[in-house]
Design a protein around this motif. Structure first.
Motif, PDB file in Angstrom:
ATOM      1  N   SER A  56       7.207  20.831  31.684  1.00 51.59           N
ATOM      2  CA  SER A  56       6.364  19.754  31.110  1.00 51.59           C
ATOM      3  C   SER A  56       5.011  20.123  30.947  1.00 51.59           C
ATOM      4  O   SER A  56       4.115  20.046  30.198  1.00 51.59           O
ATOM      5  N   ASP A 181       9.472  15.593  25.824  1.00 52.50           N
ATOM      6  CA  ASP A 181       9.813  16.207  27.166  1.00 52.50           C
ATOM      7  C   ASP A 181      11.030  15.410  27.772  1.00 52.50           C
ATOM      8  O   ASP A 181      11.440  14.402  27.352  1.00 52.50           O
ATOM      9  N   ASN A 182      11.702  15.905  28.661  1.00 50.25           N
ATOM     10  CA  ASN A 182      12.793  15.512  29.435  1.00 50.25           C
ATOM     11  C   ASN A 182      13.882  14.943  28.624  1.00 50.25           C
ATOM     12  O   ASN A 182      14.403  13.899  28.773  1.00 50.25           O
TER      13      ASN A 182
END
Ligand code: ATP
Ligand code: MG
Length: 488
Positions: A56, A181-182
């Motif tokens: 991140s 992200d993620n």
């Protein structure tokens, strides 16, 4: 045009702000290359690595620092949260950001509007409209009837809109940088759309993704799609010794002797562990030498426990209470949970991000600074107490239901709290209803959890018809996910 930067916070254990980012020179070069090549042809890069490796943080850096100046660029940075019930919330938000980006969006406006309409209609099945009606003690969602929009429509209309926007951008000499992200937490429909965008690699677009390489379901699928288009995987291992020294200097204003940086690069290396090491050394007034490494190493086996132990008791108490909430949680719900403190909304909004344990996310949300901290805090709360906290969370969520921005998320959170609080009679119908709806939109992870809740609630309330129906639904969901790599 100013790039849009989101998701930054002051907590040291949250992803690092771009201006403090340390080391990782080769990785930064690869990201720069990806961005500059996107003007010629669409580019895809995936940052991968295990939890705490700095994915991140590198994505933040890519958002804020890597765009060449003087041209029309737009960068949109969004993240998926640990909860998989927010179907297409990230992707709807991206369309909004594009529409708000000014003249650059104008050329592609009809396509963007059409994509918004299709996605809105697709999620209508799980996105309650207006108020929630009450029938006796039961809560039911009110859903609009907008007809059937097949998933294929979303998978064709959305990339077409992004492509139109990318073309407009590149005609003006700019690039659209989309950073997600993620991905390991993306709801299934969002994952399918991401895979489609990777496959199509629209021109004028740089797609920069981050995914936990330990994930057994989504990571391999993204990797396969990435390889299919010869995309770049930027795999993050530990920091090298110069990066360790850089991290200490930028984030803690401390100088580290070279041999200690070497030692740290061999023993700890992962950025989260290093952050905890330097923080602990600072709190305890230790000189940065080999002895400090030896003394602190055992505590770094569980970085979340060390972070928690060093937090103020008031924050520790808050963290244990708020750990039952589904991220991201709204400040009104957090204030209501922390009822003994009688905190106002604005007090919550200022005090949570000031703690090392939390971070603010998006416009009105909060989360733990790192998921490992929530996991640890959850483990500290005894079962009986957790039950009571879920009961309180159900009341708080219900009280603010109409004000919470994400209605899908609010309703699924509510039913999860009711279930976890043992309020099976109230959880039964809603679990089943939502489970069926999530199944219909292909969001199987959430559907499965809800269907299991419905089965257990029916057992507990001895409703045999409801139990048979819930089991049938669960069976359908399990069949749809048969053979999945994660065995879920
Ligand atoms: N290059 C860096 N420079 C400075 N700090 C960093 C760097 N990389 C990571 N950090 C810090 O290390 C910690 C973990 O980083 P980050 O949250 O980016 O990891 P992650 O891989 O995204 O973790 P997760 O898989 O859990 O999402 C954070 O405290 C972050 O601020
Ligand atoms: Mg991360």
């Amino acid at each position: 045009m100013e790039p849009v930067i989101r998701g930054l916070s002051r907590s040291p254990y949250a992803p690092c702000p771009p201006e403090l980012f340390a080391g990782r020179e080769p990785e930064r070069v690869r990201i720069m290359e990806t961005l500059s090549l996107a003007r010629e042809a669409g580019q895809v890069a995936m940052i991968s690595g295990k939890a705490g490796s700095g994915k991140s943080s590198l994505l933040n850096w890519a958002t804020g620092a890597a765009l060449p100046g003087g041209e029309e660029h737009l960068s949109v940075h969004r993240e998926f949260y640990e909860t998989t019930d927010m179907v297409f919330s990230v992707y709807r938000d991206i369309l909004t950001a594009i529409r708000q980006s000014g003249p650059a969006a104008a050329g592609s406006d009809p396509a963007i509007r059409q994509a918004s309409d299709i996605v809105d209609r697709y999620v209508a099945r799980i996105d309650p409209v207006g108020l929630l009606a009450r029938v006796g003690e039961e809560i039911i969602g009110v859903f609009a009837d907008v007809g059937d929009v097949p998933a294929d429509r979303v998978l064709s209309t959305y990339p077409a809109a992004i492509k139109a926007f990318g073309e407009t951008m590149s005609r003006n000499g700019g690039v659209f940088v989309l950073l997600l992200d993620n991905l390991e937490w993306a709801p299934e429909p969002d994952l399918l759309l991401t895979l489609e965008l990777i496959r199509q690699r629209p021109p004028g677009i740089a797609l920069v993704l981050a995914c936990d390489s330990g994930d057994r379901l989504r990571y391999p699928q993204v990797l396969e799609a990435l390889r299919g288009v010869r995309g770049t995987e930027i795999r993050l291992g530990g920091l090298e010794a110069p990066g360790v020294g850089d991290l200490a200097r930028r984030r803690f204003d401390r100088a580290v002797p070279d041999e200690v940086s070497e030692l740290l690069a061999h023993t700890i290396a992962d950025p989260l562990g290093l952050m905890v090491f330097f923080a602990l050394a600072g709190w305890r007034g230790l000189t940065l030498d080999e002895k400090a490494v030896r003394v602190l190493l055992p505590e770094l086996r569980n970085p979340a426990a060390s972070i928690y132990a060093e937090a103020e008791p008031l924050q520790q108490g808050r963290a244990k209470t708020l750990a039952v909430l589904n991220p991201p949680f709204h400040p009104a719900v957090a204030a209501c949970m922390l009822t003994e403190e009688r905190m106002s909304l604005s007090e919550v909004e200022t005090s949570l991000p000031e703690s090392t344990l939390f971070r603010s996310v998006g416009r009105h949300g909060y989360d733990f600074a790192h998921p490992l901290i929530r996991e640890y805090c959850t483990s500290l709360v005894p079962e009986a107490e957790r039950l009571l906290l879920h009961g309180r969370a159900a009341c708080c969520t219900e009280r603010f239901l109409e004000r919470l921005p994400g209605r899908q998320h609010a309703l699924v959170s509510l039913v999860r709290h009711l279930f976890s609080a043992g309020e099976y009679a109230r959880a039964l119908a809603l679990s089943h209803e939502l489970g069926r709806r999530y199944y219909e939109v292909g969001a199987y992870d959430t559907a499965r959890i809800l269907a299991r809740q419905a089965v257990v609630s029916a057992e507990k309330t001895e409703s045999s018809d409801a139990r048979a129906a819930a089991e049938e639904l669960l069976h359908l969901i399990l069949r749809a996910t048969e053979g999945r790599a994660d065995g879920a």
